[in-house]
Design an enzyme around this catalytic site. Structure first.
Site, mmCIF file in Angstrom:
data_model
loop_
_atom_site.group_PDB
_atom_site.id
_atom_site.type_symbol
_atom_site.label_atom_id
_atom_site.label_comp_id
_atom_site.label_asym_id
_atom_site.label_seq_id
_atom_site.Cartn_x
_atom_site.Cartn_y
_atom_site.Cartn_z
ATOM 1 N N ASP A 186 8.045 -16.926 -114.224
ATOM 2 C CA ASP A 186 6.943 -16.233 -114.979
ATOM 3 C C ASP A 186 6.882 -17.050 -116.214
ATOM 4 O OD1 ASP A 186 4.733 -14.873 -115.448
ATOM 5 O OD2 ASP A 186 5.925 -13.405 -116.535
ATOM 6 N N GLU A 270 2.890 -20.621 -112.020
ATOM 7 C CA GLU A 270 1.555 -20.349 -111.856
ATOM 8 C C GLU A 270 0.896 -21.523 -112.528
ATOM 9 O OE1 GLU A 270 -0.265 -16.260 -112.740
ATOM 10 O OE2 GLU A 270 1.475 -16.482 -113.879
ATOM 11 N N CYS A 323 1.925 -4.826 -108.256
ATOM 12 C CA CYS A 323 3.509 -4.286 -107.772
ATOM 13 C C CYS A 323 4.217 -5.160 -106.693
ATOM 14 C CB CYS A 323 3.330 -2.819 -107.385
ATOM 15 S SG CYS A 323 4.772 -2.053 -106.983
ATOM 16 N N CYS A 326 5.130 -2.479 -103.638
ATOM 17 C CA CYS A 326 4.186 -1.949 -102.810
ATOM 18 C C CYS A 326 2.986 -2.878 -102.701
ATOM 19 C CB CYS A 326 3.946 -0.787 -102.958
ATOM 20 S SG CYS A 326 2.684 -0.491 -104.349
ATOM 21 N N CYS A 342 4.804 1.622 -111.441
ATOM 22 C CA CYS A 342 3.842 1.684 -110.174
ATOM 23 C C CYS A 342 3.836 3.121 -109.854
ATOM 24 C CB CYS A 342 3.941 0.752 -109.245
ATOM 25 S SG CYS A 342 3.020 1.019 -107.740
ATOM 26 N N CYS A 344 4.144 4.013 -106.943
ATOM 27 C CA CYS A 344 4.946 3.941 -105.888
ATOM 28 C C CYS A 344 6.306 4.493 -106.442
ATOM 29 C CB CYS A 344 5.045 2.892 -104.972
ATOM 30 S SG CYS A 344 5.770 1.310 -105.741
ATOM 31 N N ASP A 351 7.977 -9.117 -116.920
ATOM 32 C CA ASP A 351 8.120 -10.418 -116.614
ATOM 33 C C ASP A 351 8.823 -10.712 -115.337
ATOM 34 O OD1 ASP A 351 6.720 -11.069 -118.865
ATOM 35 O OD2 ASP A 351 8.720 -11.106 -120.126
HETATM 36 ZN ZN ZN Z 1 4.201 -0.134 -106.295
#
Ligand code: ZN
Length: 369
Positions: A186, A270, A323, A326, A342, A344, A351
């Site tokens: 990243d 990316e 995330c 999940c 998140c 979850c 990063d």
């Molecule tokens: Zn998550």
């Protein structure tokens, strides 16, 4: 066929320095003349693309009658000025660049010449170049015998040093490697990148110190009276620091990309458009100076020469907002949020979370899920 450039320091004699100065000047002169001519045609036919296309580009030969001193320098250098101008126009018409500009005296002092009928040769610390004859240079590394020299670019830096970049071409068909070890990177403003294993490519301390020193030197320069002796002295100091920093950065980028290319079979990044990004986010110069573009170029050829891969994923892929545990995608994530949390229950450095997503997306593209 892949290309590879080798850069060496040149040590011209006083006479050769004079000819080099003349060549830089002639290249700039011819470039500006051709641009002037082309501009006239452009103004006349800009509303009629077809007519514009029919008008042939002026060639350097056209000016040799009126300016016979152009004959004293390497004609290939002048021919390359023409190619550069044509490229500048192509880029302009495709929307990749602005309208070609005239070259000022302050512009980079450089020219490119090509290999034609063995006009360029290397022997015992000397390189033979058109018109210049044998020029002393420091060849700190060998050019492999299977590499063919295509062109040479000679540059004079602001601090008065000369360099030659020798572009070669070579036959190389690396055997594609089985992809086992993959890493995602990243982009990071401060540390170049964070990888999907949580490691950061930190710029070395001496580099950061040099940057601080440069900032100080630039502040001193801004206080000096422009054109004064002390101002000139300080300006040279700033130029030297710039050069030093550029070299340190390049060295660091070479080492960082080498480590990754040796360790992994594929690297996922990316596909950022740095120019667009720096404009959009108003980061200005700092994004360019971070060296990401140069780094990915190094990384790509270092991987490819070993039959490995650089995978570029879509720049619109929401690597930061997803995330990595999940897969849920957040609606928004502000730049100030350094931790990714998140619903979850997953919490990670922002990063690292992004790098893991980039890694996963890369595996998907590679067909290894
Ligand atoms: Zn998550």
């Amino acid at each position: 066929m892949p290309n590879k450039a080798y850069k060496f320091r040149l040590y011209p004699t006083k006479e050769q320095e004079q000819l080099l100065a003349k060549t830089f000047g002639c290249v700039r002169f011819v470039y500006n003349k051709m641009l002037e001519d082309r501009l006239r045609i452009y103004e006349k036919f800009k509303d009629d693309k077809e007519a514009l296309k029919k008008h042939k580009f002026p060639t350097p030969a056209k000016y040799k009658k009126d300016f016979p001193w152009l004959k004293e320098v390497d004609s290939l250098a002048l021919a390359n000025a023409q190619l550069n101008l044509q490229k500048a126009f192509t880029n302009f018409f495709s929307g990749r660049a602005g309208f070609p500009k005239f070259k000022s005296r302050k512009a980079k002092q450089s020219y490119t010449t090509n290999v034609v009928n063995g006009n360029i040769k290397l022997a015992d610390g000397y390189i033979k170049l058109p018109k210049l004859k044998w020029v002393k240079f420091k060849q700190h590394r060998e050019i492999p015998a299977d590499h063919t020299i295509k062109s040479c670019t000679i540059t004079k830096t602001k601090t008065g040093k000369y360099f030659i970049s020798i572009l070669t071409e070579y036959k190389h068909q690396p055997v594609p490697k089985d992809v086992k070890n993959v890493v995602g990177l990243d982009f990071s403003m401060n540390t170049l990148y964070v990888d999907s294993e949580g490691k950061r490519a930190n710029y070395p301390r001496f580099y950061r110190q040099a940057l601080e020193k440069l900032a100080r030197a630039q502040r001193v320069l801004s206080r000096r009276r422009k054109g004064s002796n002390r101002w000139h002295k300080q300006r040279l100091k700033v130029a030297k620091l710039h050069e030093k920093i550029a070299n340190q950065r390049k060295d660091f980028l070479h080492k960082a990309s080498r480590r990754l290319a040796n360790r992994y079979d594929a690297v996922v990044i990316e596909d950022l458009n740095m120019k667009g990004m720096s404009q959009a986010l108003h980061f200005g110069k700092s994004v360019h100076d971070n060296g990401w573009g140069m780094f990915t170029t190094f990384l790509q050829y270092k991987l490819e020469e070993q039959g490995k891969k650089l995978i570029k994923i879509d720049k619109w892929f929401p690597s930061s907002k997803t995330c990595s545990c999940c897969g849920q995608v957040k609606v928004s994530l502000s730049l100030s949020e350094r931790l990714f949390r998140c619903e979850c229950g997953f919490v990670a450095d922002r990063d690292i979370n992004a790098a893991i997503n980039i890694h996963k997306e890369g595996l998907k593209q590679l067909g290894i899920a």
